[in-house]
Design a protein around this motif. Structure first.
Motif, PDB file in Angstrom:
ATOM      1  N   TYR A 308     -40.518   5.491  67.643  1.00 56.41           N
ATOM      2  CA  TYR A 308     -40.940   6.002  66.723  1.00 56.41           C
ATOM      3  C   TYR A 308     -41.797   7.136  66.979  1.00 56.41           C
ATOM      4  O   TYR A 308     -42.158   7.412  68.406  1.00 56.41           O
ATOM      5  CB  TYR A 308     -42.128   4.968  66.115  1.00 56.41           C
ATOM      6  N   ARG A 309     -42.461   8.069  66.407  1.00 54.72           N
ATOM      7  CA  ARG A 309     -43.314   9.208  66.576  1.00 54.72           C
ATOM      8  C   ARG A 309     -44.403   8.762  65.607  1.00 54.72           C
ATOM      9  O   ARG A 309     -44.312   8.842  64.319  1.00 54.72           O
ATOM     10  CB  ARG A 309     -42.577  10.467  66.148  1.00 54.72           C
ATOM     11  N   ILE A 310     -45.814   8.651  66.273  1.00 56.44           N
ATOM     12  CA  ILE A 310     -47.000   8.440  65.285  1.00 56.44           C
ATOM     13  C   ILE A 310     -47.220   9.625  64.610  1.00 56.44           C
ATOM     14  O   ILE A 310     -47.192  10.598  65.269  1.00 56.44           O
ATOM     15  CB  ILE A 310     -48.008   8.051  66.291  1.00 56.44           C
ATOM     16  N   ALA A 311     -47.571   9.435  63.160  1.00 53.64           N
ATOM     17  CA  ALA A 311     -47.876  10.564  62.428  1.00 53.64           C
ATOM     18  C   ALA A 311     -49.291  10.956  62.760  1.00 53.64           C
ATOM     19  O   ALA A 311     -50.304   9.851  62.682  1.00 53.64           O
ATOM     20  CB  ALA A 311     -47.484  10.286  61.040  1.00 53.64           C
ATOM     21  N   MET A 312     -49.738  12.121  62.100  1.00 56.60           N
ATOM     22  CA  MET A 312     -51.113  12.553  62.346  1.00 56.60           C
ATOM     23  C   MET A 312     -51.335  13.593  60.987  1.00 56.60           C
ATOM     24  O   MET A 312     -50.182  13.851  60.470  1.00 56.60           O
ATOM     25  CB  MET A 312     -51.309  13.364  63.606  1.00 56.60           C
ATOM     26  N   ALA A 313     -52.541  13.373  60.724  1.00 56.13           N
ATOM     27  CA  ALA A 313     -53.048  13.965  59.342  1.00 56.13           C
ATOM     28  C   ALA A 313     -54.236  14.888  59.575  1.00 56.13           C
ATOM     29  O   ALA A 313     -55.052  14.470  60.318  1.00 56.13           O
ATOM     30  CB  ALA A 313     -53.295  13.006  58.119  1.00 56.13           C
ATOM     31  N   SER A 314     -54.475  15.921  58.962  1.00 48.86           N
ATOM     32  CA  SER A 314     -55.522  16.742  58.841  1.00 48.86           C
ATOM     33  C   SER A 314     -56.088  17.404  57.549  1.00 48.86           C
ATOM     34  O   SER A 314     -55.169  17.120  56.600  1.00 48.86           O
ATOM     35  CB  SER A 314     -55.383  17.671  60.163  1.00 48.86           C
ATOM     36  N   MET A 340     -49.667  17.089  57.054  1.00 45.99           N
ATOM     37  CA  MET A 340     -49.262  16.141  58.190  1.00 45.99           C
ATOM     38  C   MET A 340     -48.633  16.924  59.449  1.00 45.99           C
ATOM     39  O   MET A 340     -48.198  18.078  59.208  1.00 45.99           O
ATOM     40  CB  MET A 340     -47.934  15.297  57.291  1.00 45.99           C
ATOM     41  N   GLY A 341     -48.613  16.181  60.574  1.00 43.22           N
ATOM     42  CA  GLY A 341     -48.136  16.794  61.677  1.00 43.22           C
ATOM     43  C   GLY A 341     -48.052  15.597  62.824  1.00 43.22           C
ATOM     44  O   GLY A 341     -48.047  14.507  62.452  1.00 43.22           O
ATOM     45  N   TYR A 342     -47.924  16.277  64.044  1.00 45.14           N
ATOM     46  CA  TYR A 342     -47.786  15.304  65.092  1.00 45.14           C
ATOM     47  C   TYR A 342     -48.949  15.665  66.196  1.00 45.14           C
ATOM     48  O   TYR A 342     -49.519  16.835  66.294  1.00 45.14           O
ATOM     49  CB  TYR A 342     -46.479  15.650  65.966  1.00 45.14           C
ATOM     50  N   ALA A 343     -49.107  14.603  67.118  1.00 47.83           N
ATOM     51  CA  ALA A 343     -50.280  14.830  67.971  1.00 47.83           C
ATOM     52  C   ALA A 343     -49.745  15.956  69.387  1.00 47.83           C
ATOM     53  O   ALA A 343     -48.359  16.206  69.416  1.00 47.83           O
ATOM     54  CB  ALA A 343     -50.209  13.644  68.941  1.00 47.83           C
ATOM     55  N   GLY A 344     -50.640  16.940  69.653  1.00 43.72           N
ATOM     56  CA  GLY A 344     -50.287  17.913  70.489  1.00 43.72           C
ATOM     57  C   GLY A 344     -49.821  19.033  69.849  1.00 43.72           C
ATOM     58  O   GLY A 344     -49.376  20.097  70.636  1.00 43.72           O
ATOM     59  N   THR A 345     -49.514  19.290  68.597  1.00 45.81           N
ATOM     60  CA  THR A 345     -49.201  20.534  67.926  1.00 45.81           C
ATOM     61  C   THR A 345     -49.675  20.761  66.845  1.00 45.81           C
ATOM     62  O   THR A 345     -50.574  19.841  66.324  1.00 45.81           O
ATOM     63  CB  THR A 345     -47.624  20.024  67.236  1.00 45.81           C
ATOM     64  N   GLY A 346     -49.846  22.291  66.554  1.00 47.26           N
ATOM     65  CA  GLY A 346     -50.443  22.690  65.407  1.00 47.26           C
ATOM     66  C   GLY A 346     -52.205  22.152  65.072  1.00 47.26           C
ATOM     67  O   GLY A 346     -52.582  22.179  64.109  1.00 47.26           O
ATOM     68  N   GLY A 347     -52.698  22.306  66.188  1.00 45.64           N
ATOM     69  CA  GLY A 347     -54.157  22.125  66.226  1.00 45.64           C
ATOM     70  C   GLY A 347     -54.595  20.804  66.150  1.00 45.64           C
ATOM     71  O   GLY A 347     -55.774  20.227  66.238  1.00 45.64           O
ATOM     72  N   TYR A 348     -53.596  19.633  66.367  1.00 39.23           N
ATOM     73  CA  TYR A 348     -53.730  18.231  66.259  1.00 39.23           C
ATOM     74  C   TYR A 348     -54.247  17.677  67.678  1.00 39.23           C
ATOM     75  O   TYR A 348     -53.677  18.425  68.603  1.00 39.23           O
ATOM     76  CB  TYR A 348     -52.902  17.283  65.910  1.00 39.23           C
ATOM     77  N   GLY A 349     -54.972  16.770  67.602  1.00 39.81           N
ATOM     78  CA  GLY A 349     -55.484  16.348  69.125  1.00 39.81           C
ATOM     79  C   GLY A 349     -54.462  15.560  69.938  1.00 39.81           C
ATOM     80  O   GLY A 349     -53.353  15.426  69.143  1.00 39.81           O
ATOM     81  N   SER A 350     -54.558  14.987  71.059  1.00 40.94           N
ATOM     82  CA  SER A 350     -53.580  14.149  71.824  1.00 40.94           C
ATOM     83  C   SER A 350     -53.861  12.712  71.688  1.00 40.94           C
ATOM     84  O   SER A 350     -55.271  12.459  71.100  1.00 40.94           O
ATOM     85  CB  SER A 350     -53.603  14.686  73.199  1.00 40.94           C
ATOM     86  N   ILE A 351     -53.257  12.013  71.795  1.00 38.38           N
ATOM     87  CA  ILE A 351     -53.291  10.573  71.648  1.00 38.38           C
ATOM     88  C   ILE A 351     -53.524  10.013  73.063  1.00 38.38           C
ATOM     89  O   ILE A 351     -52.726  10.178  74.085  1.00 38.38           O
ATOM     90  CB  ILE A 351     -52.022   9.626  70.771  1.00 38.38           C
ATOM     91  N   LEU A 352     -54.686   9.095  73.135  1.00 41.74           N
ATOM     92  CA  LEU A 352     -54.943   8.376  74.416  1.00 41.74           C
ATOM     93  C   LEU A 352     -54.452   6.806  74.319  1.00 41.74           C
ATOM     94  O   LEU A 352     -55.191   6.167  73.438  1.00 41.74           O
ATOM     95  CB  LEU A 352     -56.561   8.387  74.782  1.00 41.74           C
ATOM     96  N   SER A 353     -53.694   6.304  74.991  1.00 42.53           N
ATOM     97  CA  SER A 353     -53.155   5.040  74.844  1.00 42.53           C
ATOM     98  C   SER A 353     -54.197   4.293  75.914  1.00 42.53           C
ATOM     99  O   SER A 353     -54.317   4.652  77.210  1.00 42.53           O
ATOM    100  CB  SER A 353     -51.730   4.817  75.302  1.00 42.53           C
ATOM    101  N   GLY A 354     -54.586   3.173  75.649  1.00 45.48           N
ATOM    102  CA  GLY A 354     -55.601   2.336  76.465  1.00 45.48           C
ATOM    103  C   GLY A 354     -56.976   2.715  76.230  1.00 45.48           C
ATOM    104  O   GLY A 354     -57.772   2.725  77.325  1.00 45.48           O
TER     105      GLY A 354
END
Length: 399
Positions: A308-314, A340-354
């Protein structure tokens, strides 16, 4: 100045301070709520026009604002499904009502059905992963989203389709020389199947190779011809294609084995490269989530399979989103449309696991605001009390 106006002004002041105390109470109560964004009360004066030289007291109005765009600090955990966003953006979650919401609360837990739900019971959403292309997203809507499910690949097997076998055939051996080697392939059910490759020298610079499984020929004999430098010139293309076999109810598909790197030199028989793709049946032993939101299942053979790819929104104005119970938000008229978008692209932040994003509430600041509100509430009550006493004096003038 109207005494009634004075009293109403005092009441508006007390109501305003009560609203401020309410936001302070909410902030303090949620100081440890993951991803909570503090509320604040903004004051605005209410001025009434002066008539006939008499001053008409107005009052004060309040407006509640939310610091949704202000990022909190991070707390690191040992759970891979605890997620935080470093930067802008929101997770997309679905409630029990089937409606999608935005949230920064990433304390997700794997449920018995494989879905990921946070502490408020909202399910994490995303797109099914493709190894060739990024999933196609609907920029201004939630179409195409699906629940991220960690049990979607509880067992996994991959049938073999291609491989490589590069050998050196000794040029100084006489015709009739035979040498064999083997490679393991996998059928459609993940069973291992041992393929034997037998090389026979037929003449100078000429060989034959035959592929067998359990004594049955599945490719061959195939002529191999080398030039004077020992470079393979035939077959062209330099590959072996086997025939498909049905073995004990499973299908060993046709395989394409690349032999372009084979040579004929005055040296011993040697395998320089040999491998066939596919893998045996294996169980999921864990999962990993990358900083760009790719959810991969980890199998007991240590392979990672992206699922899967986690969806992001802004939105253009996140502070104007409408907050709802469960630490989620919905679009409002003032927030702008959801993109809608993805983490690390288009100004969206990155996802920290843990990791989890802490509340952005400052307890010291809230306690200071509480003391100020208490003092101001008392002062406004004195204004109301004074106006009431003056009204009593005015009424007693008739006596």
């Amino acid at each position: 100045m109207s005494l009634y106006g004075t009293m109403r002004t005092g009441v508006s002041g007390m109501n305003a301070q009560a609203n401020r105390l309410s936001t302070v109470a909410d902030n303090i109560a949620n100081a440890n709520t993951t991803g909570y964004k503090k509320a604040s009360t903004q004051f605005s004066s209410l001025i009434l026009p002066t008539t006939g030289g008499a001053y008409n007291s107005g009052g004060v109005t309040t407006d509640v604002r939310y610091s949704i765009s202000a990022q909190g600090t991070f707390t690191y955990t040992t759970s891979a499904t605890d997620l935080a966003i470093n930067g802008e953006g929101f997770f997309i979650v679905q409630g029990s009502d089937g409606v999608e919401y935005l949230t920064r609360a990433g304390a997700f837990t794997a449920m018995d059905d494989g879905t990921l739900q946070n502490s408020a019971g909202f399910t994490l959403m995303g797109y099914e992963y493709s190894s060739t292309d990024d999933p196609t997203i609907v920029v201004n809507g939630f179409d195409g989203l699906s629940e991220i499910n960690l049990s979607s690949g509880s067992l996994n097997a991959e049938a073999s389709t291609t491989g490589t076998l590069d050998v050196n055939l000794p040029s100084n051996e006489a015709a009739g020389y035979v040498k064999a080697t083997s490679l393991v392939a996998y059928d459609s059910q993940g069973n291992t199947r041992l393929l034997d490759f037998t090389y026979t020298k037929t003449a100078d610079n000429e060989w034959e190779v035959e592929v067998t499984y359990d004594g049955t020929s599945i490719a061959g004999p195939i002529a191999m011809e080398f030039d004077s430098d020992g470079t393979l010139i035939s077959p062209s293309p330099a590959e072996i294609t086997t025939t498909a076999q049905t073995i004990a109810g499973a299908e060993l598909g046709a395989l394409t084995i690349d032999i372009a790197g084979s040579t004929q030199l005055a040296s011993d028989f040697e395998v320089s490269d040999g491998d066939i793709d596919g893998k045996a049946a294996s169980k999921v032993t864990g999962y990993e989530i990358s900083d760009d939101g790719v959810v991969s299942l980890k199998y007991d053979d240590n392979t990672l399979v992206p699922k899967y790819r986690i969806a992001m929104a802004s939105v253009q104005s996140p502070d104007n989103l409408t907050p709802l119970p469960g630490n989620v938000y919905t679009q409002s008229n003032d927030s702008g449309v959801i993109v809608m978008g993805y983490a690390g692209t288009g100004g969206y932040g990155s996802i920290l696991s843990g990791a989890l994003e802490d509340s952005n509430v400052d307890i010291a600041e809230e306690l200071t605001s509480m003391i100020e509100s208490q003092r101001n509430y008392t002062a406004n009550s004195k204004v109301f009390q004074t106006g009431s006493e003056l009204m009593e004096v005015l009424v007693n003038l008739k006596r």
